[in-house]
Motif scaffolding. Structure first.
Motif, PDB file in Angstrom:
ATOM      1  N   ARG A 248      -1.036 -44.045  23.347  1.00  0.00           N
ATOM      2  CA  ARG A 248      -0.383 -44.571  24.555  1.00  0.00           C
ATOM      3  C   ARG A 248       1.090 -44.877  24.297  1.00  0.00           C
ATOM      4  NH1 ARG A 248      -3.260 -49.791  26.888  1.00  0.00           N
ATOM      5  NH2 ARG A 248      -2.011 -50.701  25.226  1.00  0.00           N
ATOM      6  N   GLU A 249       1.467 -44.975  23.027  1.00  0.00           N
ATOM      7  CA  GLU A 249       2.860 -45.255  22.684  1.00  0.00           C
ATOM      8  C   GLU A 249       3.808 -44.108  23.034  1.00  0.00           C
ATOM      9  OE1 GLU A 249       4.028 -47.458  19.151  1.00  0.00           O
ATOM     10  OE2 GLU A 249       1.922 -47.644  18.614  1.00  0.00           O
ATOM     11  N   VAL A 250       3.302 -43.013  23.564  1.00  0.00           N
ATOM     12  CA  VAL A 250       4.203 -41.985  24.103  1.00  0.00           C
ATOM     13  C   VAL A 250       5.232 -42.661  25.014  1.00  0.00           C
ATOM     14  CG1 VAL A 250       4.364 -39.821  25.388  1.00  0.00           C
ATOM     15  CG2 VAL A 250       2.231 -40.413  24.237  1.00  0.00           C
ATOM     16  N   ASP A 280      10.025 -43.418  15.294  1.00  0.00           N
ATOM     17  CA  ASP A 280       8.832 -44.065  14.748  1.00  0.00           C
ATOM     18  C   ASP A 280       7.764 -44.202  15.832  1.00  0.00           C
ATOM     19  OD1 ASP A 280      10.197 -44.344  12.372  1.00  0.00           O
ATOM     20  OD2 ASP A 280      10.553 -46.500  12.587  1.00  0.00           O
ATOM     21  N   GLU A 281       8.185 -44.598  17.012  1.00  0.00           N
ATOM     22  CA  GLU A 281       7.218 -44.809  18.094  1.00  0.00           C
ATOM     23  C   GLU A 281       6.575 -43.483  18.501  1.00  0.00           C
ATOM     24  OE1 GLU A 281       6.565 -47.717  18.303  1.00  0.00           O
ATOM     25  OE2 GLU A 281       8.306 -49.033  18.277  1.00  0.00           O
ATOM     26  N   ALA A 282       7.369 -42.403  18.461  1.00  0.00           N
ATOM     27  CA  ALA A 282       6.793 -41.078  18.730  1.00  0.00           C
ATOM     28  C   ALA A 282       5.759 -40.738  17.655  1.00  0.00           C
ATOM     29  CB  ALA A 282       7.894 -40.017  18.768  1.00  0.00           C
ATOM     30  N   ARG A 283       6.062 -41.082  16.409  1.00  0.00           N
ATOM     31  CA  ARG A 283       5.087 -40.827  15.332  1.00  0.00           C
ATOM     32  C   ARG A 283       3.824 -41.653  15.530  1.00  0.00           C
ATOM     33  NH1 ARG A 283       6.011 -42.440  10.630  1.00  0.00           N
ATOM     34  NH2 ARG A 283       7.895 -43.660  10.955  1.00  0.00           N
ATOM     35  N   HIS A 284       3.987 -42.883  16.017  1.00  0.00           N
ATOM     36  CA  HIS A 284       2.798 -43.707  16.269  1.00  0.00           C
ATOM     37  C   HIS A 284       1.896 -43.016  17.299  1.00  0.00           C
ATOM     38  CE1 HIS A 284       5.284 -47.454  14.931  1.00  0.00           C
ATOM     39  NE2 HIS A 284       5.015 -46.619  13.951  1.00  0.00           N
ATOM     40  N   ALA A 285       2.525 -42.449  18.317  1.00  0.00           N
ATOM     41  CA  ALA A 285       1.737 -41.720  19.320  1.00  0.00           C
ATOM     42  C   ALA A 285       0.990 -40.563  18.668  1.00  0.00           C
ATOM     43  CB  ALA A 285       2.641 -41.214  20.439  1.00  0.00           C
ATOM     44  N   TYR A 360       0.966 -47.971   7.866  1.00  0.00           N
ATOM     45  CA  TYR A 360       2.339 -47.527   8.111  1.00  0.00           C
ATOM     46  C   TYR A 360       2.885 -48.047   9.446  1.00  0.00           C
ATOM     47  CZ  TYR A 360       2.729 -44.677   3.963  1.00  0.00           C
ATOM     48  OH  TYR A 360       2.821 -44.283   2.660  1.00  0.00           O
ATOM     49  N   ASP A 361       2.011 -48.162  10.417  1.00  0.00           N
ATOM     50  CA  ASP A 361       2.417 -48.715  11.709  1.00  0.00           C
ATOM     51  C   ASP A 361       2.945 -50.138  11.519  1.00  0.00           C
ATOM     52  OD1 ASP A 361       2.329 -48.534  14.723  1.00  0.00           O
ATOM     53  OD2 ASP A 361       1.009 -50.253  14.444  1.00  0.00           O
ATOM     54  N   TRP A 362       2.262 -50.888  10.688  1.00  0.00           N
ATOM     55  CA  TRP A 362       2.657 -52.268  10.388  1.00  0.00           C
ATOM     56  C   TRP A 362       4.015 -52.279   9.695  1.00  0.00           C
ATOM     57  CZ3 TRP A 362      -0.468 -55.774   6.435  1.00  0.00           C
ATOM     58  CH2 TRP A 362       0.090 -57.068   6.443  1.00  0.00           C
ATOM     59  N   ASP A 364       6.334 -50.004   9.785  1.00  0.00           N
ATOM     60  CA  ASP A 364       7.360 -49.609  10.760  1.00  0.00           C
ATOM     61  C   ASP A 364       7.730 -50.793  11.649  1.00  0.00           C
ATOM     62  OD1 ASP A 364       7.345 -47.016   9.815  1.00  0.00           O
ATOM     63  OD2 ASP A 364       6.015 -46.244  11.382  1.00  0.00           O
ATOM     64  N   GLU A 365       6.704 -51.561  12.006  1.00  0.00           N
ATOM     65  CA  GLU A 365       6.925 -52.691  12.903  1.00  0.00           C
ATOM     66  C   GLU A 365       7.841 -53.737  12.272  1.00  0.00           C
ATOM     67  OE1 GLU A 365       5.509 -51.706  15.834  1.00  0.00           O
ATOM     68  OE2 GLU A 365       7.105 -53.105  16.285  1.00  0.00           O
ATOM     69  N   VAL A 366       7.713 -53.922  10.969  1.00  0.00           N
ATOM     70  CA  VAL A 366       8.595 -54.865  10.265  1.00  0.00           C
ATOM     71  C   VAL A 366      10.047 -54.369  10.357  1.00  0.00           C
ATOM     72  CG1 VAL A 366       9.136 -55.920   8.029  1.00  0.00           C
ATOM     73  CG2 VAL A 366       6.750 -55.654   8.736  1.00  0.00           C
ATOM     74  N   SER A 455       3.173 -51.937  24.628  1.00  0.00           N
ATOM     75  CA  SER A 455       2.820 -50.713  23.919  1.00  0.00           C
ATOM     76  C   SER A 455       3.324 -50.677  22.491  1.00  0.00           C
ATOM     77  CB  SER A 455       3.414 -49.520  24.664  1.00  0.00           C
ATOM     78  OG  SER A 455       2.748 -49.321  25.861  1.00  0.00           O
ATOM     79  N   ALA A 456       4.524 -51.146  22.280  1.00  0.00           N
ATOM     80  CA  ALA A 456       5.285 -50.827  21.072  1.00  0.00           C
ATOM     81  C   ALA A 456       4.543 -51.101  19.781  1.00  0.00           C
ATOM     82  CB  ALA A 456       6.594 -51.602  21.090  1.00  0.00           C
TER      83      ALA A 456
END
Ligand SMILES: [Fe+2]
Ligand SMILES: [Fe+2]
Length: 456
Positions: A248-250, A280-285, A360-362, A364-366, A455-456
């Motif tokens: 959904r992070e698209v 990064d957000e695109a990669r999360h998607a 990795y999502d975590w 990236d979030e930092v 979403s982020a």
């Protein structure tokens, strides 16, 4: 010795050319970013996010190099040649995806490649080694972008489209000839070029668009967070909800692209960092997409990925207000219920991919929290004020759950049981009746929406 003895480029000529490569990467970063939101094709949204990031990095490296070359004031915001400006304006204004990818991948990127190769051929590699290094690294990634571009063009552009756009593509060539090549190594033709597509100034389209794999884009029928934080549910089905949340992070690149595009005049560090986060957000998607693919799940049919968040933010808030919401949501992801929790669920789930993605999502979030502190927080007197403003902006956003249904835009169909059943088949287990019966939507928890749907 022969290489080291050749006449090469003077500092003045070298800087003149470097500024042109810098201008090209800067314009490309802007162009890729500006075309993410309204581009319906999912792969192109992701690729534009990636390529915008690569161009932002090369622009940053070139800025630094120019700064090393006895050059203050740097003049990096100046347009090096009016024909180059027209060249990039024309591509930015391309009216269709087909023309856009032709302009980007058959004209702009090859012109940058030729310019950098020209630099390597013309310069003295001993005296100008730091520039040589940047050119070589940039060429490495340009090759990747060009190979993606070639496959994109062959998938999207047919002969009749090529015929239709012949005149326009010739205009792009004319711009380059008039400018003496993108790098400025040739003699300019001196001809003035007439704008076609960009005769009217470009207007940014901030309304997100999606392709056929997003058939129910207003669907808010499955509340991922209520399920995820409910301790009575086991971790395995929670990985499905996390893949859903990731995919959904698209809508985050769609939204961030609008902030970046509609916030001019910032230092380059702002665009570089924001574009990194966007990618990064695109990669999360894509992590979510891969998670579903790994379980054999046909996500366009089984998982209704909406765009309600990017649509609402882009159409209801000003750019700084969107940034405030992003910051407000992301700083809420750090405590106990946030990214650590998701990682722990992934680890407990026996799905190694889920654990890896959340790990990795975590991380990236930092990084994103740091980017928020550097570029959003500094606009405010103190951090509390910045968070309060984000909270206030987010509260103002209207999610028209009921009215979308009344307008027939969505039925908020509960797609969860079918998805869960298919995953159980893959796992070879019987569905758990309590999990199967889950039917909490985003309407019934309206009061918590603010905390939950970010979403982020
Ligand atoms: Fe994210
Ligand atoms: Fe993020």
């Amino acid at each position: 010795m022969a290489d080291a003895m050749k006449p090469g480029l003077s500092i003045e000529e070298c800087v003149r050319r470097l500024k042109r490569y810098h201008y090209a990467f800067k314009r490309l970063q802007q162009l890729f970013t500006a075309r993410i939101t309204a581009e319906p094709i999912y792969e192109l949204k992701m690729a534009f996010s990636h390529h915008a990031h690569l161009c932002a990095e090369h622009a940053a490296a070139l800025r630094q190099r120019v700064g090393e070359m006895r050059e203050p004031p740097l003049g990096l915001e100046a347009v090096p040649d009016p024909s180059l400006e027209i060249f990039f304006d024309e591509i930015l204004s391309a009216p269709t995806t087909e023309e856009l990818v032709l302009g980007l991948y058959e004209k702009a990127l090859p012109a940058v490649k030729a310019a950098l190769e020209g630099h390597l051929a013309d310069t003295n590699r001993l005296v100008d080694q730091p520039s040589v290094r940047l050119c070589r690294f940039a060429l490495l990634e340009l090759e990747d972008m060009l190979s993606f571009g070639a496959r994109t063009v062959s998938a999207l552009v047919d002969e009749s489209c090529r015929q239709r756009t012949m005149n326009w593509l010739a205009l792009l060539d004319e711009c380059l000839v008039a400018a003496g090549g993108l790098g400025g190594a040739q003699k300019p033709s001196g001809k003035t070029v007439q704008r076609q597509r960009s005769a009217k100034p470009y207007t940014y389209d901030r309304v997100p668009k999606r392709d056929h794999r997003f058939p129910d884009p207003y669907n808010m029928g499955v509340n991922a967070e209520v399920f995820l934080y409910d301790e009575k549910f086991p971790p395995e089905p929670k990985t499905l909800m996390m893949f859903y949340k990731r995919l959904r992070e698209v809508d985050v690149p769609e939204m961030m692209a609008s902030i970046i595009t509609e916030t001019p005049g910032k230092p380059w560090g702002y665009y570089r960092d924001m574009t990194r986060q966007l990618w990064d957000e695109a990669r999360h998607a894509m992590m979510g997409e891969v998670g579903f693919a790994n379980l054999g799940i046909d996500w366009p049919r089984q998982v209704m990925i909406n765009y309600t968040w990017s649509l609402a933010l882009n159409t209801q808030l000003k750019p700084i207000e969107r940034h405030a919401v992003l910051y407000f949501i992301e700083q809420g992801l750090m405590p106990r219920n946030g990214k650590r929790f998701e990682w722990e669920v992934g680890r407990a789930s026996h799905n190694p991919l889920s654990a890896l993605f959340q790990d990795y999502d975590w991380a990236d979030e930092v990084l994103h929290a740091r980017i928020g502190r550097d570029w959003y927080l500094k606009e405010f007197k103190n951090p509390q004020e910045a968070v309060r403003y984000g909270d206030e902006c987010w509260s103002r956003v209207l999610m028209n759950w009921e009215s979308w249904r009344e307008q027939g835009l969505t039925q908020h169909r509960n797609w969860w049981p079918d998805l869960y059943r298919q995953a159980c088949e893959h796992w070879g287990i019987e569905p758990d009746p309590a999990v199967l019966a889950y039917s909490t939507t985003y309407q019934t928890v309206r009061a918590d929406l603010k905390e939950l749907t970010g979403s982020a």
